[in-house]
Design a protein around this motif. Structure first.
Motif, PDB file in Angstrom:
ATOM      1  N   MET A 284       0.822  -1.199   0.000  1.00  9.17           N
ATOM      2  CA  MET A 284       0.000   0.000   0.000  1.00  9.17           C
ATOM      3  C   MET A 284       0.860   1.254   0.000  1.00  9.17           C
ATOM      4  SD  MET A 284      -2.914  -1.139  -0.402  1.00  9.17           S
ATOM      5  CE  MET A 284      -3.639   0.500  -0.419  1.00  9.17           C
ATOM      6  N   GLU A 285       2.015   1.188   0.644  1.00  6.35           N
ATOM      7  CA  GLU A 285       2.932   2.327   0.623  1.00  6.35           C
ATOM      8  C   GLU A 285       3.486   2.525  -0.783  1.00  6.35           C
ATOM      9  OE1 GLU A 285       4.500   5.577   2.611  1.00  6.35           O
ATOM     10  OE2 GLU A 285       3.150   4.046   3.391  1.00  6.35           O
ATOM     11  N   ARG A 286       3.818   1.427  -1.457  1.00  9.53           N
ATOM     12  CA  ARG A 286       4.292   1.523  -2.846  1.00  9.53           C
ATOM     13  C   ARG A 286       3.215   2.133  -3.738  1.00  9.53           C
ATOM     14  NH1 ARG A 286       6.695  -3.691  -1.848  1.00  9.53           N
ATOM     15  NH2 ARG A 286       4.836  -4.706  -2.677  1.00  9.53           N
ATOM     16  N   ARG A 287       1.993   1.689  -3.566  1.00 12.64           N
ATOM     17  CA  ARG A 287       0.906   2.206  -4.392  1.00 12.64           C
ATOM     18  C   ARG A 287       0.664   3.687  -4.129  1.00 12.64           C
ATOM     19  NH1 ARG A 287      -3.902  -2.365  -4.903  1.00 12.64           N
ATOM     20  NH2 ARG A 287      -2.563  -4.130  -5.436  1.00 12.64           N
ATOM     21  N   ARG A 288       0.782   4.075  -2.875  1.00 18.31           N
ATOM     22  CA  ARG A 288       0.577   5.486  -2.528  1.00 18.31           C
ATOM     23  C   ARG A 288       1.625   6.359  -3.200  1.00 18.31           C
ATOM     24  NH1 ARG A 288       2.459   9.208   0.887  1.00 18.31           N
ATOM     25  NH2 ARG A 288       3.982   7.791   1.797  1.00 18.31           N
ATOM     26  N   MET A 289       2.869   5.908  -3.125  1.00 18.37           N
ATOM     27  CA  MET A 289       3.951   6.691  -3.729  1.00 18.37           C
ATOM     28  C   MET A 289       3.819   6.729  -5.243  1.00 18.37           C
ATOM     29  SD  MET A 289       5.581   7.835  -1.145  1.00 18.37           S
ATOM     30  CE  MET A 289       7.048   8.509  -1.920  1.00 18.37           C
ATOM     31  N   ALA A 290       3.424   5.622  -5.840  1.00 17.88           N
ATOM     32  CA  ALA A 290       3.242   5.584  -7.289  1.00 17.88           C
ATOM     33  C   ALA A 290       2.118   6.525  -7.710  1.00 17.88           C
ATOM     34  CB  ALA A 290       2.932   4.164  -7.744  1.00 17.88           C
ATOM     35  N   ALA A 291       1.067   6.590  -6.908  1.00 20.47           N
ATOM     36  CA  ALA A 291      -0.048   7.491  -7.213  1.00 20.47           C
ATOM     37  C   ALA A 291       0.400   8.940  -7.125  1.00 20.47           C
ATOM     38  CB  ALA A 291      -1.204   7.231  -6.247  1.00 20.47           C
TER      39      ALA A 291
ATOM     40  N   GLN B 131      11.981  12.773  -0.850  1.00 23.37           N
ATOM     41  CA  GLN B 131      12.278  13.569   0.342  1.00 23.37           C
ATOM     42  C   GLN B 131      11.806  12.913   1.646  1.00 23.37           C
ATOM     43  OE1 GLN B 131      14.244  16.190   0.229  1.00 23.37           O
ATOM     44  NE2 GLN B 131      14.183  16.353   2.461  1.00 23.37           N
ATOM     45  N   PRO B 132      10.589  12.317   1.704  1.00 22.64           N
ATOM     46  CA  PRO B 132      10.184  11.656   2.960  1.00 22.64           C
ATOM     47  C   PRO B 132      11.127  10.532   3.371  1.00 22.64           C
ATOM     48  CG  PRO B 132       8.288  11.990   1.530  1.00 22.64           C
ATOM     49  CD  PRO B 132       9.504  12.317   0.707  1.00 22.64           C
ATOM     50  N   LEU B 133      11.687   9.823   2.394  1.00 22.36           N
ATOM     51  CA  LEU B 133      12.622   8.740   2.716  1.00 22.36           C
ATOM     52  C   LEU B 133      13.941   9.312   3.219  1.00 22.36           C
ATOM     53  CD1 LEU B 133      13.316   5.751   2.764  1.00 22.36           C
ATOM     54  CD2 LEU B 133      13.965   5.907   0.347  1.00 22.36           C
ATOM     55  N   ILE B 134      14.391  10.400   2.600  1.00 23.67           N
ATOM     56  CA  ILE B 134      15.628  11.054   3.056  1.00 23.67           C
ATOM     57  C   ILE B 134      15.489  11.479   4.514  1.00 23.67           C
ATOM     58  CG2 ILE B 134      17.080  13.105   2.760  1.00 23.67           C
ATOM     59  CD1 ILE B 134      16.518  12.950  -0.241  1.00 23.67           C
ATOM     60  N   GLU B 135      14.341  12.063   4.829  1.00 22.54           N
ATOM     61  CA  GLU B 135      14.115  12.526   6.205  1.00 22.54           C
ATOM     62  C   GLU B 135      13.960  11.361   7.170  1.00 22.54           C
ATOM     63  OE1 GLU B 135      10.702  15.028   5.927  1.00 22.54           O
ATOM     64  OE2 GLU B 135      11.743  16.596   4.764  1.00 22.54           O
TER      65      GLU B 135
ATOM     66  N   VAL C  22      10.781   3.759  -3.616  1.00 21.01           N
ATOM     67  CA  VAL C  22      10.847   4.681  -2.482  1.00 21.01           C
ATOM     68  C   VAL C  22       9.794   4.299  -1.440  1.00 21.01           C
ATOM     69  CG1 VAL C  22      10.440   7.064  -1.742  1.00 21.01           C
ATOM     70  CG2 VAL C  22      11.805   6.614  -3.786  1.00 21.01           C
ATOM     71  N   GLY C  23       8.584   4.003  -1.912  1.00 23.01           N
ATOM     72  CA  GLY C  23       7.514   3.616  -0.987  1.00 23.01           C
ATOM     73  C   GLY C  23       7.842   2.351  -0.221  1.00 23.01           C
ATOM     74  N   GLU C  24       8.435   1.390  -0.907  1.00 19.29           N
ATOM     75  CA  GLU C  24       8.810   0.134  -0.252  1.00 19.29           C
ATOM     76  C   GLU C  24       9.862   0.377   0.827  1.00 19.29           C
ATOM     77  OE1 GLU C  24      11.169  -3.850  -1.655  1.00 19.29           O
ATOM     78  OE2 GLU C  24       9.536  -3.142  -2.937  1.00 19.29           O
ATOM     79  N   LEU C  25      10.886   1.144   0.495  1.00 20.65           N
ATOM     80  CA  LEU C  25      11.952   1.446   1.455  1.00 20.65           C
ATOM     81  C   LEU C  25      11.427   2.289   2.615  1.00 20.65           C
ATOM     82  CD1 LEU C  25      14.803   2.165  -1.110  1.00 20.65           C
ATOM     83  CD2 LEU C  25      14.775   0.304   0.555  1.00 20.65           C
ATOM     84  N   LEU C  26      10.499   3.176   2.316  1.00 20.89           N
ATOM     85  CA  LEU C  26       9.928   4.007   3.371  1.00 20.89           C
ATOM     86  C   LEU C  26       9.111   3.163   4.342  1.00 20.89           C
ATOM     87  CD1 LEU C  26       9.597   6.884   4.448  1.00 20.89           C
ATOM     88  CD2 LEU C  26       7.604   7.144   2.974  1.00 20.89           C
TER      89      LEU C  26
ATOM     90  N   GLN D 205      11.508   1.324   6.471  1.00 19.30           N
ATOM     91  CA  GLN D 205      12.125   2.245   7.414  1.00 19.30           C
ATOM     92  C   GLN D 205      11.211   2.507   8.596  1.00 19.30           C
ATOM     93  OE1 GLN D 205      15.235   3.374   7.029  1.00 19.30           O
ATOM     94  NE2 GLN D 205      15.240   4.524   8.937  1.00 19.30           N
ATOM     95  N   LYS D 206       9.898   2.624   8.324  1.00 15.21           N
ATOM     96  CA  LYS D 206       8.937   2.863   9.399  1.00 15.21           C
ATOM     97  C   LYS D 206       8.835   1.667  10.310  1.00 15.21           C
ATOM     98  CE  LYS D 206       6.070   6.230   6.922  1.00 15.21           C
ATOM     99  NZ  LYS D 206       4.741   6.474   6.304  1.00 15.21           N
ATOM    100  N   VAL D 207       8.893   0.466   9.725  1.00 17.55           N
ATOM    101  CA  VAL D 207       8.823  -0.763  10.520  1.00 17.55           C
ATOM    102  C   VAL D 207      10.030  -0.865  11.433  1.00 17.55           C
ATOM    103  CG1 VAL D 207       8.901  -3.278  10.437  1.00 17.55           C
ATOM    104  CG2 VAL D 207       7.409  -2.030   8.884  1.00 17.55           C
ATOM    105  N   VAL D 208      11.220  -0.592  10.901  1.00 21.00           N
ATOM    106  CA  VAL D 208      12.451  -0.668  11.689  1.00 21.00           C
ATOM    107  C   VAL D 208      12.417   0.370  12.812  1.00 21.00           C
ATOM    108  CG1 VAL D 208      14.948  -0.286  11.617  1.00 21.00           C
ATOM    109  CG2 VAL D 208      13.842  -1.595   9.811  1.00 21.00           C
ATOM    110  N   LYS D 209      11.967   1.573  12.471  1.00 15.47           N
ATOM    111  CA  LYS D 209      11.919   2.632  13.471  1.00 15.47           C
ATOM    112  C   LYS D 209      10.935   2.283  14.566  1.00 15.47           C
ATOM    113  CE  LYS D 209      11.391   7.635  13.905  1.00 15.47           C
ATOM    114  NZ  LYS D 209      11.109   8.901  13.205  1.00 15.47           N
TER     115      LYS D 209
END
Length: 272
Positions: free
Chosen positions: A169-176, A189-193, A257-261, A264-268
C-alpha cells in the motif's frame, strides 16, 4: 443373563459418567466456537470475559460479601482463533484494495503454508474431524487452531502478510503521487528525512533506491537507450532526467521509495 454384580455396576456407572463428561466438554467447546462467528457485540462480550475490556467499576454498596465466582477458563485454541480472526478482520478493513473479504486473507495464508511447509487443508480437516467426531461442521481455521504445530506456522505467515500488505500500500501510494506530477525530489524527500540522511541532496538515499531498482531488474541504462532514441539527445543524460521524463521509470522509482519508506517505518517502530 444374571444380574450384574455391584462391581460391574460401578464400572458401568464410571464408563457412563466419563462418556457424559466427554460429551459435555465437546458441547462446551462447540458453544464457545460458535461465539466467534456471531456479531461483533457478541465477540466483545467474550473478549471482555477474557480481560480484553475491563468493565467499569461500580460504586461499592453496603451489603454482605459474596464469594467471587471464577470465570470459566477458555481453551488456548479458542483464544488463539479469536486473536487470529481479529487480526484478519483488521487487515480486510485496512487494505480493502488488497483483500475482498475475510476468506481472501485466509486463502493467502493457507497457500503460503502449503507451498513452504507442506500444509494440506483437506488432510488437516480430516484429522480434526477424527479427533472431534461430534463436530458437525469444521473449517480449515478450526483445524489449524486445534494443532499447536500449525498454529506456530500460521501466526508468523500472517505476520509476514500483514507487513507485505503495508509495504504494498505504501508503494501504491507513492506511485499514485508520482502520477500526480510530483518531482523525483518531492517523492524521495520523505525517505531522506526518515533515514536522517545528511549527504549532499540525499545522495546516499538515491543510491539506496537505485540499488533496490537494480535488485528488481530495473536499470537506468535500459531506459536511457529508448530515451535517446525518442529524443535524439547525444549528450550525457543523468538518472534524474530519465526519472523526470519517463513516466514508467518514475512510477518504478516511486514504488521503490515507498517500499523502502515502509521498511524504514517498521524498523523505526521496532526500535522504539
Amino acid at each position: 443373563m444374571g444380574k450384574p454384580s455391584s462391581r460391574s455396576a460401578v464400572f458401568l456407572d464410571r464408563v457412563y459418567i466419563e462418556q457424559k463428561i466427554a460429551e459435555l466438554r465437546t458441547d462446551i467447546l462447540m458453544a464457545l466456537d460458535a461465539k466467534t462467528k456471531e456479531l461483533k457485540t457478541r465477540d466483545d462480550k467474550i473478549i471482555s470475559l477474557l480481560g480484553g475490556i475491563q468493565p467499569r467499576e461500580s460504586k461499592p454498596e453496603k451489603r454482605s460479601v459474596q464469594p467471587v465466582q471464577e470465570c470459566p477458563s477458555v481453551p488456548d485454541e479458542i483464544n488463539w482463533k479469536m486473536e487470529m480472526r481479529r487480526r484478519v478482520d483488521k487487515m480486510v478493513k485496512e487494505y480493502p484494495e488488497l483483500y475482498a473479504d475475510f476468506n481472501t486473507v485466509l486463502r493467502r495464508v493457507y497457500v503460503k503454508m502449503r507451498d513452504v511447509y507442506g500444509f494440506v487443508s483437506d488432510q488437516a480437516i480430516k484429522e480434526y474431524r477424527y479427533a472431534h467426531p461430534n463436530i458437525e461442521k469444521a473449517t480449515v481455521l478450526d483445524a489449524v487452531s486445534d494443532s499447536p504445530q500449525w498454529r506456530s506456522i500460521f501466526d508468523p505467515v500472517l505476520s509476514n502478510l500483514e507487513e507485505d500488505s503495508h509495504k504494498e500500500m505504501e508503494r501504491r501510494r507513492m506511485a499514485a503521487e508520482a502520477e500526480m506530477g510530483k518531482t523525483r525530489q518531492e517523492i524521495i524527500q520523505p525517505l531522506i528525512e526518515a533515514r536522517g540522511d545528511k549527504s549532499n541532496y540525499g545522495c546516499a538515499t538515491y543510491t539506496l533506491v537505485k540499488g533496490r531498482l537494480k535488485k528488481k531488474g530495473i536499470l537506468y541504462t535500459n531506459y536511457e537507450e529508448g530515451y535517446r532514441r525518442d529524443t535524439g539527445i547525444k549528450r550525457h543524460i543523468s538518472n534524474g532526467e530519465l526519472i523526470e521524463n519517463i513516466p514508467a521509470l518514475k512510477r518504478e522509482f516511486a514504488k521503490a521509495v515507498g517500499e523502502l519508506l515502509a521498511e524504514q517505518k517498521v524498523v523505526k517502530h521496532d526500535g522504539d
